[in-house]
Enzyme design. Structure first.
Site, mmCIF file in Angstrom:
data_model
loop_
_atom_site.group_PDB
_atom_site.id
_atom_site.type_symbol
_atom_site.label_atom_id
_atom_site.label_comp_id
_atom_site.label_asym_id
_atom_site.label_seq_id
_atom_site.Cartn_x
_atom_site.Cartn_y
_atom_site.Cartn_z
ATOM 1 N N GLY A 28 18.669 -4.806 -0.670
ATOM 2 C CA GLY A 28 19.602 -4.296 -0.010
ATOM 3 C C GLY A 28 18.790 -2.954 0.230
ATOM 4 N N HIS A 34 13.161 -4.421 6.254
ATOM 5 C CA HIS A 34 14.426 -5.568 6.481
ATOM 6 C C HIS A 34 15.088 -5.738 7.657
ATOM 7 C CE1 HIS A 34 14.994 -3.053 2.213
ATOM 8 N NE2 HIS A 34 15.047 -4.505 2.406
ATOM 9 N N ASP A 147 5.438 -7.516 0.510
ATOM 10 C CA ASP A 147 5.216 -8.316 -0.917
ATOM 11 C C ASP A 147 4.427 -9.350 -0.925
ATOM 12 O OD1 ASP A 147 7.312 -6.642 -2.598
ATOM 13 O OD2 ASP A 147 8.065 -6.636 -0.621
ATOM 14 N N GLN A 150 4.751 -11.533 -3.638
ATOM 15 C CA GLN A 150 5.939 -12.310 -4.244
ATOM 16 C C GLN A 150 5.917 -13.621 -2.607
ATOM 17 O OE1 GLN A 150 9.835 -10.763 -4.304
ATOM 18 N NE2 GLN A 150 9.565 -11.075 -1.973
ATOM 19 N N SER A 184 9.696 1.146 2.216
ATOM 20 C CA SER A 184 10.503 0.824 0.444
ATOM 21 C C SER A 184 11.399 1.379 0.827
ATOM 22 C CB SER A 184 9.156 1.420 -0.449
ATOM 23 O OG SER A 184 9.943 0.400 -1.575
ATOM 24 N N SER A 185 12.500 -0.054 -0.142
ATOM 25 C CA SER A 185 13.742 1.617 -0.664
ATOM 26 C C SER A 185 13.632 1.969 -1.578
ATOM 27 C CB SER A 185 15.189 0.148 -1.308
ATOM 28 O OG SER A 185 14.909 -1.106 -0.485
HETATM 29 P P1 AMP Z 1 13.820 -5.760 -0.825
HETATM 30 O O1 AMP Z 1 15.147 -5.862 -0.713
HETATM 31 O O2 AMP Z 1 12.951 -4.421 -1.596
HETATM 32 O O3 AMP Z 1 13.641 -6.807 -2.239
HETATM 33 O O4 AMP Z 1 13.007 -7.142 0.099
HETATM 34 C C1 AMP Z 1 13.533 -7.616 0.942
HETATM 35 C C2 AMP Z 1 12.586 -8.501 2.050
HETATM 36 O O5 AMP Z 1 12.573 -7.285 3.049
HETATM 37 C C3 AMP Z 1 11.560 -8.593 0.955
HETATM 38 O O6 AMP Z 1 10.546 -9.919 1.354
HETATM 39 C C4 AMP Z 1 10.598 -7.720 1.192
HETATM 40 O O7 AMP Z 1 8.875 -8.250 1.240
HETATM 41 C C5 AMP Z 1 10.305 -7.152 2.864
HETATM 42 N N1 AMP Z 1 10.725 -6.203 3.429
HETATM 43 C C6 AMP Z 1 10.344 -4.959 2.003
HETATM 44 N N2 AMP Z 1 9.836 -3.770 2.510
HETATM 45 C C7 AMP Z 1 8.660 -3.843 3.784
HETATM 46 C C8 AMP Z 1 7.765 -3.416 4.882
HETATM 47 N N3 AMP Z 1 8.357 -2.511 5.136
HETATM 48 N N4 AMP Z 1 8.075 -4.877 5.984
HETATM 49 C C9 AMP Z 1 8.397 -5.668 6.108
HETATM 50 N N5 AMP Z 1 8.896 -5.679 4.981
HETATM 51 C C10 AMP Z 1 9.546 -5.636 3.570
#
Ligand code: AMP
Length: 274
Positions: A28, A34, A147, A150, A184-185
């Site tokens: 989220g 996202h 990530d 990951q 990033s969140s």
């Molecule tokens: P998260 O909500 O932070 O767990 O991220 C969910 C998905 O969004 C994961 O696959 C992350 O790698 C991807 N994500 C997060 N930040 C970015 C970004 N700046 N660019 C591309 N994908 C992202």
């Protein structure tokens, strides 16, 4: 868009998906990173499913699980506007009911970098992702290269636990703010001064990339930027093989921990700024 909170409601919502589901697992606090995953899934899947679950199992006891940014109402409208069909927002007990006691334990890949600084992190990630893959039965799953480790863990999980070729992994490029900071969140935690200090991380990766192209050591070049940057504590900077050689870094700015990476391969190498 349907917002579902139980496994039973999820299965009902996906019943008419024609076995052509794209799944994006998230925690989220949606941003353009996202959105890029939602858009990619929208383009090639009949049904787009997004999970929104701040997964306690991937946080260490001293980490920010309690403080992690949560704004479900906003996330619902972002997902709806992005054309998501099903948003799965389970309470913790729907994923980890009483007595839950089986874990996916990723191997050596998960012991370095993030895994070394955050013991158990990838065990939590791999476990929740495998559960989501079974619950949603997607044809494609979408992850961000932001990530990178990951992604490597998920790639190994799909291969080692025989989810391939039923599930295809799609990896999308890192989305950045105009000044280069990877979205990033956790950027929401940064004060204006810290936000400025955080730019040292993409600048260090850019310096590392330039050094690599010049035949020099990218880690030394990146560290030189970070070690002289005010307000930055370095957890690691390293070149690792994630889908090609990747320069990855993690820093702490005040209480906030940020990660970023750039691939060193020629075709894709840039800390791109808008
Ligand atoms: P998260 O909500 O932070 O767990 O991220 C969910 C998905 O969004 C994961 O696959 C992350 O790698 C991807 N994500 C997060 N930040 C970015 C970004 N700046 N660019 C591309 N994908 C992202």
């Amino acid at each position: 868009m349907e917002v579902v909170r139980s496994v039973a409601a999820l299965r009902t919502a996906l019943a008419g998906s024609g076995e052509d589901v794209g799944l994006i697992p998230t925690m989220g606090a949606f941003h353009d990173g996202h959105r890029s995953l939602f858009a990619a899934a929208r383009e090639e899947s009949r049904t787009v499913a997004v999970s929104l679950f701040v997964n306690p199992a991937q946080f260490g006891p001293a980490e920010d699980f309690g403080a992690y940014p949560r704004d479900e109402a906003r996330d619902v409208s972002v997902a709806e506007a992005a054309g998501v069909d099903v948003l799965f927002v389970p309470p913790g007990a729907e994923i980890y009911p009483p007595g839950f006691d089986t874990w996916v334990d990723p191997g050596t890949l998960a012991q370095t970098l993030e895994g070394a600084v955050r013991p158990g992190h990838f065990r939590g990630v791999a476990t929740v992702c495998l559960k989501l893959f079974h619950l949603v039965e997607p044809r494609r799953v979408y992850f961000g290269r932001k990530d990178a480790q990951q992604v490597a863990v998920i790639r190994a999980l799909l291969r080692d636990l025989d989810l391939e070729p039923r599930i295809t992994l799609r990896v999308m490029p890192t989305v950045r703010d105009g000044d280069g900071l990877a979205l990033s969140s956790r950027n929401a935690y940064l004060s204006p001064t810290e936000r400025e200090q955080a730019l040292a991380l993409p600048r260090a990766l850019e310096a590392g990339l330039a050094a690599h192209h010049a035949g020099a050591n990218p880690v030394i070049a990146a560290r030189a930027v970070l070690d002289t940057a005010p307000g930055v504590a370095v957890d690691y900077v390293a070149v690792t093989e994630f889908d090609g050689p990747t320069l990855a870094g993690a820093v702490r700015i005040g209480q906030t921990r940020l990660i970023d990476n750039v691939r060193l391969t020629d075709e894709d190498a840039a800390v791109e700024v808008d």
